[in-house]
Scaffold this motif. Structure first.
Motif, PDB file in Angstrom:
ATOM      1  N   SER A  18       0.834  -1.190   0.000  1.00  0.00           N
ATOM      2  CA  SER A  18       0.000   0.000   0.000  1.00  0.00           C
ATOM      3  C   SER A  18       0.875   1.249   0.000  1.00  0.00           C
ATOM      4  O   SER A  18       1.944   1.279   0.591  1.00  0.00           O
ATOM      5  CB  SER A  18      -0.918   0.003   1.214  1.00  0.00           C
ATOM      6  N   PHE A  19       0.420   2.265  -0.690  1.00  0.00           N
ATOM      7  CA  PHE A  19       1.161   3.513  -0.778  1.00  0.00           C
ATOM      8  C   PHE A  19       0.721   4.448   0.338  1.00  0.00           C
ATOM      9  O   PHE A  19      -0.464   4.651   0.551  1.00  0.00           O
ATOM     10  CB  PHE A  19       0.935   4.187  -2.129  1.00  0.00           C
ATOM     11  N   THR A  20       1.678   5.019   1.000  1.00  0.00           N
ATOM     12  CA  THR A  20       1.383   6.020   2.014  1.00  0.00           C
ATOM     13  C   THR A  20       1.322   7.392   1.334  1.00  0.00           C
ATOM     14  O   THR A  20       1.818   7.561   0.220  1.00  0.00           O
ATOM     15  CB  THR A  20       2.472   6.031   3.100  1.00  0.00           C
ATOM     16  N   PRO A  21       0.711   8.366   1.980  1.00  0.00           N
ATOM     17  CA  PRO A  21       0.651   9.707   1.364  1.00  0.00           C
ATOM     18  C   PRO A  21       2.027  10.291   1.063  1.00  0.00           C
ATOM     19  O   PRO A  21       2.193  11.007   0.074  1.00  0.00           O
ATOM     20  CB  PRO A  21      -0.075  10.541   2.416  1.00  0.00           C
TER      21      PRO A  21
END
Length: 86
Positions: free
Chosen positions: A3-6
């Protein structure tokens, strides 16, 4: 899939936009049978994408300013990285 974090998205977006601008610019330069108007528009679009990427790459956090104090004939300057040393 990870998952990509901000923070990762904020870091990848300018690189993505700059690479898209570069691809458009190279495609315009090497495309055959283009007139001046089409090549001007394509290079304008490419430069806009690269400039937008540069704008997004700016630091969003505000850095603290320095302060100056005057005591008599003595000036004291404090900067964010400065430690108080007498």
């Amino acid at each position: 899939m990870k998952s990509f974090t901000p923070e990762v998205i904020r870091a990848i977006t300018p690189m993505f936009m700059a690479s898209i601008g570069a691809v458009i610019g190279v495609a315009v330069l090497f495309s055959p049978n283009t007139n001046d108007a089409k090549s001007s528009a394509g290079l304008g679009l490419a430069s806009t994408a690269i400039a937008g990427a540069a704008g997004l790459a700016q630091n969003s956090k505000s850095e603290p300013d320095f302060s100056v104090k005057k005591e008599g004939n003595k000036l004291q300057v404090e900067t964010p990285g400065n430690q108080d040393s007498d």
